[in-house]
Structure formats: structure tokens, C-alpha cells
Design a protein around this motif. Structure first.
Motif, PDB file in Angstrom:
ATOM      1  N   VAL A 194       0.835  -1.205   0.000  1.00 15.02           N
ATOM      2  CA  VAL A 194       0.000   0.000   0.000  1.00 15.02           C
ATOM      3  C   VAL A 194       0.868   1.252   0.000  1.00 15.02           C
ATOM      4  CG1 VAL A 194      -1.617   1.355   1.385  1.00 15.02           C
ATOM      5  CG2 VAL A 194      -2.000  -1.095   1.067  1.00 15.02           C
ATOM      6  N   ILE A 195       1.895   1.267   0.853  1.00 13.08           N
ATOM      7  CA  ILE A 195       2.777   2.440   0.943  1.00 13.08           C
ATOM      8  C   ILE A 195       3.519   2.662  -0.362  1.00 13.08           C
ATOM      9  CG2 ILE A 195       4.844   3.345   2.082  1.00 13.08           C
ATOM     10  CD1 ILE A 195       3.839   1.932   4.650  1.00 13.08           C
ATOM     11  N   ARG A 196       4.024   1.592  -0.963  1.00 14.16           N
ATOM     12  CA  ARG A 196       4.738   1.724  -2.241  1.00 14.16           C
ATOM     13  C   ARG A 196       3.824   2.229  -3.352  1.00 14.16           C
ATOM     14  NH1 ARG A 196       9.760  -0.726  -3.392  1.00 14.16           N
ATOM     15  NH2 ARG A 196       9.103  -0.874  -5.560  1.00 14.16           N
ATOM     16  N   THR A 197       2.545   1.895  -3.266  1.00 15.51           N
ATOM     17  CA  THR A 197       1.599   2.348  -4.280  1.00 15.51           C
ATOM     18  C   THR A 197       1.236   3.815  -4.091  1.00 15.51           C
ATOM     19  OG1 THR A 197       0.667   0.115  -4.401  1.00 15.51           O
ATOM     20  CG2 THR A 197      -0.649   1.894  -5.335  1.00 15.51           C
ATOM     21  N   ILE A 198       1.019   4.210  -2.831  1.00  9.60           N
ATOM     22  CA  ILE A 198       0.647   5.603  -2.546  1.00  9.60           C
ATOM     23  C   ILE A 198       1.828   6.545  -2.716  1.00  9.60           C
ATOM     24  CG2 ILE A 198      -0.167   7.169  -0.750  1.00  9.60           C
ATOM     25  CD1 ILE A 198      -1.762   4.878   0.424  1.00  9.60           C
ATOM     26  N   ARG A 199       3.001   6.095  -2.256  1.00 16.58           N
ATOM     27  CA  ARG A 199       4.209   6.926  -2.328  1.00 16.58           C
ATOM     28  C   ARG A 199       5.305   6.156  -3.046  1.00 16.58           C
ATOM     29  NH1 ARG A 199       5.594   9.004   3.581  1.00 16.58           N
ATOM     30  NH2 ARG A 199       7.114  10.140   2.332  1.00 16.58           N
ATOM     31  N   PRO A 200       5.236   6.100  -4.374  1.00 14.11           N
ATOM     32  CA  PRO A 200       6.269   5.367  -5.117  1.00 14.11           C
ATOM     33  C   PRO A 200       7.632   6.019  -4.950  1.00 14.11           C
ATOM     34  CG  PRO A 200       4.885   6.647  -6.599  1.00 14.11           C
ATOM     35  CD  PRO A 200       4.240   6.714  -5.239  1.00 14.11           C
ATOM     36  N   ALA A 201       8.670   5.201  -4.984  1.00 17.32           N
ATOM     37  CA  ALA A 201      10.040   5.711  -4.821  1.00 17.32           C
ATOM     38  C   ALA A 201      10.394   6.661  -5.951  1.00 17.32           C
ATOM     39  CB  ALA A 201      11.017   4.537  -4.790  1.00 17.32           C
ATOM     40  N   ARG A 202      11.093   7.744  -5.607  1.00 24.99           N
ATOM     41  CA  ARG A 202      11.500   8.717  -6.627  1.00 24.99           C
ATOM     42  C   ARG A 202      12.688   8.237  -7.438  1.00 24.99           C
ATOM     43  NH1 ARG A 202      11.175  14.476  -3.289  1.00 24.99           N
ATOM     44  NH2 ARG A 202       8.927  14.352  -2.798  1.00 24.99           N
ATOM     45  N   ALA A 203      13.435   7.337  -6.846  1.00 23.46           N
ATOM     46  CA  ALA A 203      14.609   6.826  -7.558  1.00 23.46           C
ATOM     47  C   ALA A 203      14.168   5.905  -8.684  1.00 23.46           C
ATOM     48  CB  ALA A 203      15.507   6.070  -6.580  1.00 23.46           C
ATOM     49  N   THR A 204      15.145   5.401  -9.436  1.00 22.18           N
ATOM     50  CA  THR A 204      14.856   4.473 -10.517  1.00 22.18           C
ATOM     51  C   THR A 204      14.164   3.240  -9.974  1.00 22.18           C
ATOM     52  OG1 THR A 204      16.837   5.218 -11.663  1.00 22.18           O
ATOM     53  CG2 THR A 204      15.860   3.145 -12.404  1.00 22.18           C
ATOM     54  N   PRO A 205      13.033   2.837 -10.571  1.00 22.65           N
ATOM     55  CA  PRO A 205      12.311   1.671 -10.054  1.00 22.65           C
ATOM     56  C   PRO A 205      13.186   0.426 -10.040  1.00 22.65           C
ATOM     57  CG  PRO A 205      11.011   2.860 -11.714  1.00 22.65           C
ATOM     58  CD  PRO A 205      12.385   3.436 -11.744  1.00 22.65           C
ATOM     59  N   ALA A 206      12.977  -0.405  -9.035  1.00 22.97           N
ATOM     60  CA  ALA A 206      13.768  -1.634  -8.930  1.00 22.97           C
ATOM     61  C   ALA A 206      13.463  -2.571 -10.084  1.00 22.97           C
ATOM     62  CB  ALA A 206      13.450  -2.328  -7.604  1.00 22.97           C
ATOM     63  N   ALA A 207      14.495  -3.270 -10.537  1.00 20.17           N
ATOM     64  CA  ALA A 207      14.304  -4.223 -11.623  1.00 20.17           C
ATOM     65  C   ALA A 207      13.452  -5.387 -11.147  1.00 20.17           C
ATOM     66  CB  ALA A 207      15.669  -4.729 -12.104  1.00 20.17           C
ATOM     67  N   GLU A 208      12.722  -5.979 -12.087  1.00 22.95           N
ATOM     68  CA  GLU A 208      11.911  -7.138 -11.747  1.00 22.95           C
ATOM     69  C   GLU A 208      12.812  -8.280 -11.291  1.00 22.95           C
ATOM     70  OE1 GLU A 208       9.388  -8.250 -14.934  1.00 22.95           O
ATOM     71  OE2 GLU A 208       8.246  -6.391 -14.922  1.00 22.95           O
ATOM     72  N   PRO A 209      12.310  -9.131 -10.400  1.00 20.88           N
ATOM     73  CA  PRO A 209      13.118 -10.253  -9.912  1.00 20.88           C
ATOM     74  C   PRO A 209      13.570 -11.141 -11.065  1.00 20.88           C
ATOM     75  CG  PRO A 209      11.101 -10.014  -8.624  1.00 20.88           C
ATOM     76  CD  PRO A 209      10.977  -9.105  -9.793  1.00 20.88           C
ATOM     77  N   SER A 210      14.751 -11.729 -10.928  1.00 21.91           N
ATOM     78  CA  SER A 210      15.268 -12.632 -11.952  1.00 21.91           C
ATOM     79  C   SER A 210      14.474 -13.933 -11.947  1.00 21.91           C
ATOM     80  CB  SER A 210      16.740 -12.940 -11.685  1.00 21.91           C
ATOM     81  OG  SER A 210      16.873 -13.700 -10.494  1.00 21.91           O
ATOM     82  N   PRO A 211      14.512 -14.689 -13.049  1.00 16.89           N
ATOM     83  CA  PRO A 211      13.806 -15.976 -13.078  1.00 16.89           C
ATOM     84  C   PRO A 211      14.214 -16.908 -11.941  1.00 16.89           C
ATOM     85  CG  PRO A 211      14.473 -15.355 -15.292  1.00 16.89           C
ATOM     86  CD  PRO A 211      15.079 -14.345 -14.358  1.00 16.89           C
ATOM     87  N   ARG A 212      15.511 -16.932 -11.619  1.00 15.42           N
ATOM     88  CA  ARG A 212      15.977 -17.798 -10.532  1.00 15.42           C
ATOM     89  C   ARG A 212      15.407 -17.351  -9.189  1.00 15.42           C
ATOM     90  NH1 ARG A 212      22.304 -18.922 -10.258  1.00 15.42           N
ATOM     91  NH2 ARG A 212      21.728 -19.769 -12.316  1.00 15.42           N
ATOM     92  N   THR A 213      15.344 -16.036  -8.972  1.00 16.45           N
ATOM     93  CA  THR A 213      14.778 -15.515  -7.732  1.00 16.45           C
ATOM     94  C   THR A 213      13.302 -15.855  -7.617  1.00 16.45           C
ATOM     95  OG1 THR A 213      16.358 -13.677  -7.695  1.00 16.45           O
ATOM     96  CG2 THR A 213      14.341 -13.416  -6.400  1.00 16.45           C
ATOM     97  N   ILE A 214      12.568 -15.735  -8.715  1.00 17.93           N
ATOM     98  CA  ILE A 214      11.133 -16.033  -8.714  1.00 17.93           C
ATOM     99  C   ILE A 214      10.892 -17.502  -8.381  1.00 17.93           C
ATOM    100  CG2 ILE A 214       9.091 -16.232 -10.187  1.00 17.93           C
ATOM    101  CD1 ILE A 214      10.046 -13.698 -11.630  1.00 17.93           C
ATOM    102  N   THR A 215      11.668 -18.393  -8.991  1.00 18.18           N
ATOM    103  CA  THR A 215      11.499 -19.823  -8.734  1.00 18.18           C
ATOM    104  C   THR A 215      11.862 -20.159  -7.287  1.00 18.18           C
ATOM    105  OG1 THR A 215      12.003 -20.335 -11.050  1.00 18.18           O
ATOM    106  CG2 THR A 215      12.152 -22.146  -9.474  1.00 18.18           C
ATOM    107  N   GLY A 216      12.939 -19.564  -6.776  1.00 16.53           N
ATOM    108  CA  GLY A 216      13.328 -19.796  -5.384  1.00 16.53           C
ATOM    109  C   GLY A 216      12.285 -19.297  -4.410  1.00 16.53           C
ATOM    110  N   LEU A 217      11.736 -18.115  -4.688  1.00 19.67           N
ATOM    111  CA  LEU A 217      10.683 -17.574  -3.843  1.00 19.67           C
ATOM    112  C   LEU A 217       9.453 -18.474  -3.876  1.00 19.67           C
ATOM    113  CD1 LEU A 217       9.550 -15.257  -2.095  1.00 19.67           C
ATOM    114  CD2 LEU A 217       8.857 -14.127  -4.224  1.00 19.67           C
TER     115      LEU A 217
END
Length: 208
Positions: free
Chosen positions: A68-91
Motif C-alpha cells: 500500500v505504501i509503495r503504491t501511494i508513495r512510489p520511490a523517486r529513484a529508478t524503479p527496482a528491476a523485476e526479480p530474476s527468473p531464478r529468484t522467482i522460482t526460489g521464492l
């Protein structure tokens, strides 16, 4: 775990050709072995209901508030990259284990995490739903098989699962129908609010 509850939305997405995606395959590949491992751990190593409720509260409350906080107040910096395929599978593997131990729908955890990392709700919803459906089937089968070798109340409650699944079947189908008509920001806020509310509910239940 309810199986029928996911089928309505899955049928809708399947008709629209939205299920065949790399994200769906990665989540299924991770959650399937995870839920089997979790079922074995639940039967032979883990205590009862209060631990389950506290775990849900600890996982979902901060996760929902973070989204909710990230949606209401998005970060001003460069958005974080999407998780890698390996990270997604591990998660997905970790979430599958937690789902196998405590019966928590994997999508309720994976959804806010992946959406919070910048992935579109429309993409995450169908992939998380497909993986949750697959783990529900695998989890129910695992507990049914373990009930043949273990002691205590291990076997799935099929009547309760059917009752929950019937409502989920209708709700899932309607939700998949309404999703394209809602703004992305509203979907993110709704997902975060529901996750946080569910976490608070279980926290209160654990204190009774």
C-alpha cells in the motif's frame, strides 16, 4: 486448500489465452515441490493452529502495508528491476513449503511480493492463481497419502474444501472478469489492503 475456488478464474484466463507465460511456469515449478516438502514437515514436525495464525499475521500484515505504501508513495529513484527468473522460482519454492505446512494460499504471499517489485497485477494474478491451483491439488494429494501412514487428523476435510471452493469458484470467475476494468493503482491498493487485513485478522485470532 481449495481447488474448485481457483477453477473459475483459471477457466476465464484460459479462454482468453493468458495462462501460458514464463512467469506461470516458474511459479508452478517452484511451488509444486515446495508444497510436498511442506506437507511432510507439517505432519511430522510442526505444532498446531496458533503457530499457523501467527505466521500468517507476521507474513501478510507487513507485506500488505508495504505494498500500500509503495503504491501511494512510489520511490523517486529508478524503479527496482523485476526479480530474476531464478529468484522467482526460489521464492515460489519457499512459499510452496510454507503453503504445505500451514495451508496458506501461495498467491496471497507471492502476489504482493511480485507486484511490490513492479510487476503488473494483471500478469501476476493469473500466474499466482495457476500456481496456487497446482499446489492445492498437490497439497491435498500429499496430505491424503500421508494420512495413510501417519496418525492423527491428517486427511483433508473434503466437505469443508468443497464448501469453500464453491464460493471461490464464483468469486474467482467474477474477479477475473472485473480485473481488466479496474485501474492498476486500485488493484495494487486492494491487494495490499486485503493482505494486511487478513494478517490482522489472524493476529487477533491467535491472541484469543
Amino acid at each position: 486448500m481449495t481447488v474448485r475456488g481457483h477453477r473459475g478464474a483459471l477457466l476465464r484466463y484460459r479462454r482468453e489465452g493468458l495462462l501460458n507465460s514464463p512467469l506461470t511456469r516458474r511459479l508452478v515449478v517452484g511451488t509444486l515441490p515446495g508444497v510436498v516438502i511442506g506437507a511432510v514437515v507439517r505432519v511430522f514436525a510442526v505444532p498446531g493452529a496458533n503457530v499457523f495464525r501467527l505466521l500468517v499475521a507476521v507474513l501478510l500484515t507487513p507485506l500488505g502495508l508495504w505494498l500500500v505504501i509503495r503504491t501511494i508513495r512510489p520511490a523517486r529513484a529508478t524503479p527496482a528491476a523485476e526479480p530474476s527468473p531464478r529468484t522467482i522460482t526460489g521464492l515460489a519454492l519457499l512459499v510452496g513449503i510454507v503453503g504445505g505446512v500451514y495451508g496458506i494460499g501461495g498467491g496471497s504471499i507471492l502476489g504482493p511480493v511480485l507486484v511490490g517489485q513492479g510487476m503488473p497485477v494483471t500478469q501476476v494474478a493469473r500466474a499466482a492463481l495457476a500456481s496456487t491451483f497446482a499446489t492445492s491439488v498437490a497439497g491435498a494429494a500429499s496430505f491424503a497419502l500421508l494420512s495413510l501412514t501417519g496418525s492423527g487428523d491428517i486427511a483433508p476435510d473434503w466437505y469443508l474444501g468443497f464448501a469453500c471452493g464453491l464460493g471461490g469458484l464464483i468469486g474467482g470467475y467474477l474477479g477475473a472478469h472485473l480485473q481488466p476494468r479496474l485501474p492498476e493503482t486500485a488493484l495494487r491498493l486492494l491487494l495490499g489492503a486485503l493482505a494486511a487485513a487478513l494478517g490482522v485478522f489472524y493476529a487477533v485470532q491467535s491472541l484469543r
